[in-house]
Write an enzyme that holds these catalytic residues in place. Structure first.
Site: not given
Ligand SMILES: O=P(O)(O)O[C@H]1O[C@H](CO)[C@@H](O)[C@H](O)[C@H]1O
Ligand SMILES: O=P(O)(O)O[C@H]1O[C@H](CO)[C@@H](O)[C@H](O)[C@H]1O
Lengths: 351, 351
Positions: A314-315, A317, A164, A182, A299, A55, A166
């Protein structure tokens, strides 16, 4: 059997900018979600908080007092990941144990003196001031550093530790991974097709229309054909522009306008301050200013995590980290959804 | 100026398996954190919940009733991202708009009938049963599919929507991005150095010791020299093994033991059920079973997000998504920390 429909039938799509693939399984969006719910962002951020180091008039970690700034405000990151000087690592004694020097600077840029604003709630002249400040930093740091990464983490979900408004600017003595990637793909496209990849891509999308979100005379925003995040977008100029600092005055105005329209739509999607990480990619700088960079097209990438509501994200993972990105709605569905949203911010509608 | 010390001086390290770099800025770990705090996992998960579709005797989304299983239990994912049949996308009309067919199967594997257990709390024979089930699935699905991705998302922070101990197995008709990448880098290493990359790497780390976490006669776990996540580890066999299904009986026993030791340390680090995504990578299967895959070495990646406590995680956001992964402590510091932790689970200590 049956006719292929992208919204019903899993397939993979090629990302020519990263030279990899995304798995599109749009039928998955119907699956119930019993997992972690995100906390919506706080609604009661005070406009001015003397204890918030971003701030005007506040004291920062290093003891310095911020000026009473009225527009944008740039200062050095108090916990920089990159510093201008550092002893160099010893030469590697083995090809599997390779280190290399890294130097740079990290800056923070406040967009506005008020903590309770975000870009989509700011006026066009205020957004234009941010763009000017970006171009100035890109020029200044790009005079010596090969890569100047301007990026904004918006929302606690995206690791942003301060409400804030930024962004950050990290300049480095090396080309980071994404820049190398890229650079390679765009170079190859120009040499094979005689036109910069993203210039050709923008032309194609302007004609095809199904992935367009917003457009004006100078710019367009699409959900790219190869988007990985649910509502990921790509902001592209229509003419060939290598770097932020090459934009004309009127292109900066039209950029402010298209950014505002995109970000209002984002906030309107789930009627929440939409979290994302975004950043600019343009031709490298420093020593590269002397080289042929015509394969590059300026871009911005927007990577927002929300999938179904203000609280369901969305995870990226297990499968995504270990095998390949996977998305649960088609880029065309995402674009249609964004396109159909009003361009008046939900917080300003009743006013 | 001054002598280089990895724990004080930023530098980049090369990841030979992914052919990219990570920025190591260990001095950053001192920065205060005011951002999002993670919710610790629930402590009161019921051992059996008839409404949890992963429990013995429960009814799943498709109406099927689970058997009263007593060990591991494998069933088809009710919301599969990959299905065995799907019409193929039309041929691409433009090089920037390329789609390709994707077929596969998605399975879920419960590790144990009890919802209030996790791998580090299971016995050695129970973990061994999981390993056997993995090897069986890898063989069965690998008979036709080129890639069988076994992965576990553990903890709500890692997108896991169900506390019951389980993993997933997604087999695909294509080699996913990470598989392609590791195939290319390992192939190149063997041809240039005459030894599989990860075999050489394990030998080196066994001698250098500073990144070792746990080891036994057949296996070792290291925080790799190029780790990106704070406490990321790599689990490696000492002998050259291409695939899970090639492990001997005694190697499966010693694998159960080293997994248990690693995962107990993980839980002990912040005295919380440690979230992560983990998965197995081995030589491709299906048509590749007929090809020379000697450049491959079986390994498991563990990618845990926690950085400083049970509630403060590392966010891989802005700079990381747009430029390059960055870490806030050295791999050597992480390894030392893990190495020094007891091998008795904190929940079993007082008993
Ligand atoms: O299939 P699940 O356990 O519900 O989903 C989880 O694992 C998946 C595979 O890594 C991912 O695509 C999802 O975003 C995640 O929430
Ligand atoms: O510098 P900040 O905003 O505190 O930190 C945030 O952005 C950085 C750059 O993307 C990340 O490395 C951090 O993990 C994230 O929390």
């Amino acid at each position: 059997g049956g006719r292929f429909r992208a919204s019903e039938h899993q397939h993979v799509r090629y990302n020519p900018l990263r030279d990899d693939w995304v798995l599109v399984s749009a039928h998955r969006v119907k699956r119930p979600w019993q997992g972690q719910l995100e906390k919506p962002p706080p609604e009661d951020v005070p406009r001015w908080d003397p204890k918030n180091p971003l701030c005007p008039g506040a004291t920062r970690a290093n003891g310095e007092v911020n000026p009473n700034y009225e527009g944008t405000f740039v200062f050095p990151n108090d916990f920089p990941a990159l510093q201008p000087d550092a002893p160099e690592p010893d030469d590697s004694d083995h090809p599997l144990f390779r280190a290399a020097p890294a130097r740079g600077v990290c800056k923070v840029m406040c967009f506005h003196p008020w903590s309770d604003l975000t870009l989509p709630l700011m006026s066009l002249p205020e957004i234009r001031a941010v763009i000017d400040a970006w171009a100035e930093l890109a020029t200044e740091l790009g005079a010596s550093y090969p890569w100047v990464q301007i990026f904004e983490n918006k929302g606690a979900m995206m690791g942003c530790s301060n409400p804030h408004p930024h962004c950050q600017v990290w300049a480095s003595s090396f080309l980071p991974n994404e820049a190398c990637l890229e650079d390679r793909t765009q170079r190859q496209h120009l040499s094979q097709h005689g036109i910069p990849m993203l210039l050709e891509y923008a032309e194609q999308e302007a004609g095809r229309k199904e992935r367009l979100v917003v457009e004006n005379a100078d710019w367009l925003v699409v959900v790219p054909y190869w988007a990985t995040w649910p509502y990921q977008t790509l902001l592209l100029p229509r003419r060939h522009v290598c770097r932020l600092q090459d934009l004309s005055d009127s292109e900066k105005d039209s950029l402010a306008s298209i950014m505002q329209r995109l970000l209002i739509k984002y906030d309107n999607l789930f009627e929440v301050s939409f979290p994302y990480s975004m950043g600019w990619h343009g031709a490298p700088t420093g020593p590269y200013l002397q080289e042929d960079c015509r394969h590059w097209q300026l871009h911005a990438h927007y990577y927002p995590p929300l999938l179904r509501s203000a609280t369901v994200r969305k995870f990226m993972v297990g499968y995504e980290m270990l095998a390949q990105a996977q998305r649960d709605l088609t880029p065309e569905q995402a674009a249609e959804r964004l396109r159909s949203l009003p361009e008046v911010h939900y917080k300003k509608r009743a006013e």
